[in-house]
Design a protein around this motif. Structure first.
Motif, mmCIF file in Angstrom:
data_model
loop_
_atom_site.group_PDB
_atom_site.id
_atom_site.type_symbol
_atom_site.label_atom_id
_atom_site.label_comp_id
_atom_site.label_asym_id
_atom_site.label_seq_id
_atom_site.Cartn_x
_atom_site.Cartn_y
_atom_site.Cartn_z
ATOM 1 N N MET A 209 0.798 -1.243 0.000
ATOM 2 C CA MET A 209 0.000 0.000 0.000
ATOM 3 C C MET A 209 0.825 1.286 0.000
ATOM 4 O O MET A 209 0.301 2.351 0.319
ATOM 5 C CB MET A 209 -0.950 0.045 1.221
ATOM 6 N N LEU A 210 2.100 1.202 -0.304
ATOM 7 C CA LEU A 210 2.957 2.390 -0.306
ATOM 8 C C LEU A 210 3.147 2.889 -1.732
ATOM 9 O O LEU A 210 2.925 2.154 -2.693
ATOM 10 C CB LEU A 210 4.328 2.048 0.281
ATOM 11 N N PRO A 211 3.622 4.117 -1.888
ATOM 12 C CA PRO A 211 4.014 4.549 -3.236
ATOM 13 C C PRO A 211 5.250 3.756 -3.696
ATOM 14 O O PRO A 211 5.908 3.118 -2.880
ATOM 15 C CB PRO A 211 4.388 6.027 -3.039
ATOM 16 N N PRO A 212 5.571 3.809 -4.986
ATOM 17 C CA PRO A 212 6.805 3.178 -5.447
ATOM 18 C C PRO A 212 7.999 3.853 -4.783
ATOM 19 O O PRO A 212 7.919 5.017 -4.402
ATOM 20 C CB PRO A 212 6.828 3.464 -6.952
ATOM 21 N N GLY A 213 9.109 3.135 -4.671
ATOM 22 C CA GLY A 213 10.329 3.803 -4.205
ATOM 23 C C GLY A 213 11.158 3.064 -3.187
ATOM 24 O O GLY A 213 12.310 3.415 -2.984
ATOM 25 N N ILE A 214 10.590 2.053 -2.513
ATOM 26 C CA ILE A 214 11.475 1.213 -1.701
ATOM 27 C C ILE A 214 11.259 -0.245 -2.075
ATOM 28 O O ILE A 214 10.203 -0.626 -2.587
ATOM 29 C CB ILE A 214 11.338 1.421 -0.171
#
Ligand SMILES: *Cc1c(COP(=O)(O)O)cnc(C)c1O
Length: 404
Positions: A209-214
């Motif tokens: 449920m997080l934005p892209p990037g990790i």
């Protein structure tokens, strides 16, 4: 100026299987002020997320968090454990497996791409007996790793990772087992330790449920040992320095501070709901979605009911229908994004994501968008899939919910 108000009223339905919608609670957490990544508050945050993420992988061993997309974590898994010219056995489940194979080749490895002809392998999970047979034939143990995708996001098919582990063990082969769980982590049951996986690769923007990037590498002691002898060049992705710094909650470089706030929030949300409840919710929504597809009279891309993805459903189009036209019509008229058919399935199917921040009504709304989109695109449907899904979801509620 770039137009950013494409979706003027109501919520855009982001129903692709990643990036998935980010809950408001997480977006707010991400908006907290960026702090000193060498300061004391940061160390506490780092320790919290490094420990909390282990529960999601169901592991006791270290998990590395990279400020990179999932593709970076794919590369990290390979360069930390392997050496130039090493043979690796990869299995063709779909488009993402194909891209990982391509990456292995570009890094100077010798991948062997096992699979079934045409799109047959794209409609089923990994065939573990084929892996066992290939490993038995490798009597000199030249194959150094077996790489498989847990949830093939291009098709909507999962794979039985315990069966792959059992196949490697039955062959008595020492190869490392590496698994891509980029789209399934936090949505589908995944057990890094119990299934004996050496490196699990994952990402932030799908089930979590997080934005892209990790992205992530979950490790095993055997993988860490292999990294001490492997010689592929690595610097930014090198595990040893990161593992050392992570002991106190820090990174050798500037990590993605604000996304770590988001991760901390996501971990709290999953803990509150309960990991097993999260898995059960995804299974239920996936079942409702498949009932809708069947009611429409359309074919589900996955042909093996044992490995239906709880994260997304691939919908095959009847002959003569271009799935991309259906997707475009649906997007333009109803403001809903659906996943395209990728690689060998381009134009032949679309994908409905039901992962992460998704509930009964999100799914029913998404299915209504699909149903209307199919109709305006001239696709003949047999019956209402929305009604079929509603019936199933309604029946799942234990009565009496409210006594009158
Ligand atoms: C999305 C995805 C990838 C690629 O991840 P990026 O974050 O786009 O780099 C790889 N494998 C699978 C199974 C995926 O779903």
């Amino acid at each position: 100026m770039l137009k950013l108000d494409f979706h003027p009223s109501g919520r855009h339905f982001l129903q692709i299987p990643g990036p998935s919608p980010v809950p408001d609670r997480i977006l707010r957490a991400i908006s907290y002020p960026t702090i000193d990544h060498r300061g004391p508050e940061f160390g506490a945050l780092g320790l919290k997320v490094l420990d909390g993420i282990k529960k999601i992988f169901q592991t006791r061993h270290p998990v590395i968090i990279y400020p990179a997309s999932g593709t970076g974590a794919w590369e990290a898994a390979l360069v930390n454990t392997l050496s130039a010219g090493d043979k690796v056995l990869m299995y063709e489940t779909g488009h993402f497996a194909t891209l990982w194979d391509k990456m292995a080749r570009s890094l100077g490895l010798q991948p062997e791409f096992l699979g079934l002809p045409g799109i047959e392998g794209w409609r089923r999970g990994v065939n573990a007996p084929m892996i066992e047979e290939r490993l038995r034939a490798d009597t000199h143990h030249e194959i150094k790793a077996v790489c498989v995708v847990h949830n093939e996001t291009s098709t909507g098919v999962t794979s039985n990772i315990a069966a792959v582990r059992a196949a490697i063990d039955a062959a008595g082969h020492p190869a490392l087992l590496m698994v891509d769980t980029i789209s399934s982590l936090g949505s589908a049951d995944y057990r890094h330790d119990e299934w004996g996986v050496d490196v699990t690769i994952s990402g932030s923007q799908k089930g979590l449920m997080l934005p892209p990037g990790i992205s992530f590498n979950a490790l095993s002691p055997k993988a860490i040992e292999a990294s001490r002898h492997a010689t592929l060049p690595r610097s930014f992705f090198g595990w040893s320095e990161i593992l050392e710094m992570n002991k106190t909650g820090y990174w050798p470089y500037t990590p993605n501070t604000n996304l770590l706030y988001g991760l901390s929030e996501a971990l709290d949300m999953i803990e509150t709901e309960g990991l097993q409840n999260v898995f059960a919710r995804h299974k239920r929504l996936a079942e409702a979605c498949r009932r809708a597809v069947r009611a429409w009279g359309l074919e589900i891309q996955c042909v093996d009911a044992a490995v239906y993805s709880p994260v997304l459903t691939g919908v095959m189009m009847p002959d003569g229908i271009d799935a991309d036209v259906v997707r475009r019509n649906t997007y333009e008229r109803f403001d809903i994004s659906l996943g395209a058919g990728l690689g060998k399935l381009r134009g032949r199917m679309f994908r409905i994501g039901h992962l992460g921040d998704c509930n009964d009504l999100t799914l029913v709304g998404a299915l209504a968008g699909c149903e209307m989109g199919l109709k305006i695109s001239g696709v003949k449907i047999a019956a209402s899939g929305v009604l079929a899904a509603m019936e199933f979801l309604g029946d799942q509620v234990v009565p009496p919910l409210v006594k009158s």
